[in-house]
Write an enzyme that holds these catalytic residues in place. Structure first.
Site, PDB file in Angstrom:
ATOM      1  N   ARG A 135      36.626  24.232  30.726  1.00  0.00           N
ATOM      2  CA  ARG A 135      35.586  25.015  30.080  1.00  0.00           C
ATOM      3  C   ARG A 135      36.015  25.641  28.759  1.00  0.00           C
ATOM      4  O   ARG A 135      35.281  25.590  27.773  1.00  0.00           O
ATOM      5  CB  ARG A 135      35.102  26.149  30.995  1.00  0.00           C
ATOM      6  CG  ARG A 135      34.061  25.729  31.989  1.00  0.00           C
ATOM      7  CD  ARG A 135      34.181  26.559  33.232  1.00  0.00           C
ATOM      8  NE  ARG A 135      35.408  26.185  33.907  1.00  0.00           N
ATOM      9  CZ  ARG A 135      35.480  25.227  34.822  1.00  0.00           C
ATOM     10  NH1 ARG A 135      34.406  24.619  35.215  1.00  0.00           N
ATOM     11  NH2 ARG A 135      36.639  24.881  35.371  1.00  0.00           N
ATOM     12  N   THR A 136      37.183  26.261  28.747  1.00  0.00           N
ATOM     13  CA  THR A 136      37.550  27.006  27.545  1.00  0.00           C
ATOM     14  C   THR A 136      37.695  26.070  26.346  1.00  0.00           C
ATOM     15  O   THR A 136      37.110  26.294  25.285  1.00  0.00           O
ATOM     16  CB  THR A 136      38.834  27.832  27.786  1.00  0.00           C
ATOM     17  OG1 THR A 136      38.611  28.659  28.923  1.00  0.00           O
ATOM     18  CG2 THR A 136      39.167  28.710  26.589  1.00  0.00           C
ATOM     19  N   ARG A 187      46.010  28.193  24.092  1.00  0.00           N
ATOM     20  CA  ARG A 187      46.261  28.566  25.494  1.00  0.00           C
ATOM     21  C   ARG A 187      47.707  28.199  25.800  1.00  0.00           C
ATOM     22  O   ARG A 187      48.163  27.112  25.437  1.00  0.00           O
ATOM     23  CB  ARG A 187      45.324  27.817  26.430  1.00  0.00           C
ATOM     24  CG  ARG A 187      45.733  27.985  27.884  1.00  0.00           C
ATOM     25  CD  ARG A 187      44.703  27.453  28.839  1.00  0.00           C
ATOM     26  NE  ARG A 187      43.548  28.338  28.905  1.00  0.00           N
ATOM     27  CZ  ARG A 187      42.559  28.186  29.790  1.00  0.00           C
ATOM     28  NH1 ARG A 187      42.582  27.180  30.653  1.00  0.00           N
ATOM     29  NH2 ARG A 187      41.549  29.027  29.819  1.00  0.00           N
ATOM     30  N   HIS A 213      42.513  37.042  28.600  1.00  0.00           N
ATOM     31  CA  HIS A 213      41.591  35.942  28.276  1.00  0.00           C
ATOM     32  C   HIS A 213      40.344  36.604  27.665  1.00  0.00           C
ATOM     33  O   HIS A 213      39.279  36.648  28.279  1.00  0.00           O
ATOM     34  CB  HIS A 213      41.261  35.179  29.556  1.00  0.00           C
ATOM     35  CG  HIS A 213      40.647  33.826  29.337  1.00  0.00           C
ATOM     36  ND1 HIS A 213      40.151  33.409  28.121  1.00  0.00           N
ATOM     37  CD2 HIS A 213      40.466  32.779  30.200  1.00  0.00           C
ATOM     38  CE1 HIS A 213      39.689  32.176  28.253  1.00  0.00           C
ATOM     39  NE2 HIS A 213      39.864  31.770  29.497  1.00  0.00           N
ATOM     40  N   LYS A 219      59.262  18.349  22.563  1.00  0.00           N
ATOM     41  CA  LYS A 219      60.560  18.014  21.952  1.00  0.00           C
ATOM     42  C   LYS A 219      61.376  19.273  21.705  1.00  0.00           C
ATOM     43  O   LYS A 219      62.418  19.232  21.069  1.00  0.00           O
ATOM     44  CB  LYS A 219      60.332  17.302  20.611  1.00  0.00           C
ATOM     45  CG  LYS A 219      59.533  16.031  20.705  1.00  0.00           C
ATOM     46  CD  LYS A 219      59.375  15.435  19.290  1.00  0.00           C
ATOM     47  CE  LYS A 219      58.418  14.266  19.297  1.00  0.00           C
ATOM     48  NZ  LYS A 219      58.010  13.921  17.908  1.00  0.00           N
TER      49      LYS A 219
END
Ligand code: NCD
Length: 306
Positions: free
Chosen positions: A56-57, A106, A134, A85
């Site tokens: 969703r986000t 995120r 959030h 890496k």
């Protein structure tokens, strides 16, 4: 004012801006419902850097940017970027910010978004940092409550589930407590909301830890149910102890007030039985679809076109 600023913590957003965001989100919602194409961000680019799973986000941010006429470049898996890496957050964000006008990130580490905002040359939006915050989820949660009740104060709100690791509730409790609300915290003992999340808030006395869901079932206006955050447990034996602690089915819902609602940031696992989905009090899918309009408002306010 959000213009030109990063959005890392819900405390970064002034209460007046909550209502500016709601008004603008409503405007976009109306305009999109009649099929209007909003071109306000033509030529602008958003980077979405998602180093943790998301449906969703990420999709609603990207949809929001496209709906505003802008473009999106994205990393949707840690392993597909140079983070795998060994590149640092600082270096990744320096680059992403030089390629775009705004960055949404995120990351599994609490504090990652704050760190990123310090190295970024453009505003950074926190799309979730570990068990931290959030903030945009909270804004869409509040918008959904505001649409339903016409206010975000004088409400009785019960937060249910994993209040320790769940970042959505960490942001939400801080926002709700700015206004005159009663907030009930209902969780298994080992998943209680950490004190540091609610410390220093003026209205903290209106926040109560409640042992039994039954004690609030007939009185709350909003039930905000959350998933147990399995991926954040250090010891999976602890997870086994709390799995299935709360489950809303039609029997539970039948005790709730007629005018109350059930919210959930989603994804759900077993906290809400799908039989509840058809009940008019089930608000979680509406909540998730509001994500696009609220994120459109946030992006266009940060980029200064509104
Ligand atoms: C939440 C999250 O990622 O914090 N999901 C979301 O953004 N809607 C909730 C969760 O994962 O349980």
């Amino acid at each position: 004012m959000l213009k030109g600023k990063s959005l890392v913590n819900i405390d970064d957003v002034a209460s007046e801006d909550f209502f500016r965001i709601f008004d603008l989100a409503s405007e976009y919602k109306k305009r999109l419902s009649v099929g209007e194409y909003v071109k306000e961000l033509e030529g602008k680019i958003m980077s979405t850097l998602f180093f943790e799973p998301s449906t969703r986000t990420r999709l609603s941010f990207e949809s929001a940017m496209h709906r505003l006429g802008g473009n999106v470049i994205s990393v949707s898996e840690a392993k597909s970027s140079s983070a795998s890496k060994g590149e640092t957050i600082a270096d990744t964000i320096r680059m992403a910010s030089s390629y775009s006008d705004i960055v949404v990130m995120r990351h599994p580490m609490e504090g990652a978004a704050r760190l990123a905002s310090e190295f970024s040359s453009v505003p950074v939006i926190n799309g979730g940092d570990g068990s931290g915050q959030h903030p945009t989820q909270t804004l869409l949660d509040l918008f959904t409550i505001w649409e339903k009740f016409g206010r975000i104060d004088n409400l009785d709100v019960s937060l249910v589930g994993d209040l320790k690791y769940g970042r959505t509730v960490h942001s939400l409790v801080r926002a709700l407590s700015r206004f005159d609300n009663t907030v009930n915290l209902i969780s298994p003992e080992i998943l209680q909301m950490p004190d540091h999340v609610i410390s220093g808030m003026k209205q903290a006395r209106r926040i109560k830890r409640i042992e039994n869901l039954d004690d609030v079932l007939t009185k709350s206006d909003v039930f905000y149910v959350t998933r147990i955050q399995k991926e954040r447990f250090v010891d999976l034996n602890d997870y086994a102890k709390v799995i299935g602690s709360y489950s809303f089915d039609m029997e539970t819902v039948s005790k709730m007030k007629k005018n109350s609602i059930i919210m959930h940031p989603l994804p759900r696992v077993d906290e809400i039985n799908p039989e509840v989905d058809m009940d008019p009090r089930a608000y979680y899918f509406r909540e998730a679809s509001n994500g696009v309009f609220v994120r459109m408002a946030i992006i266009s306010m940060i980029l200064g076109v509104r």
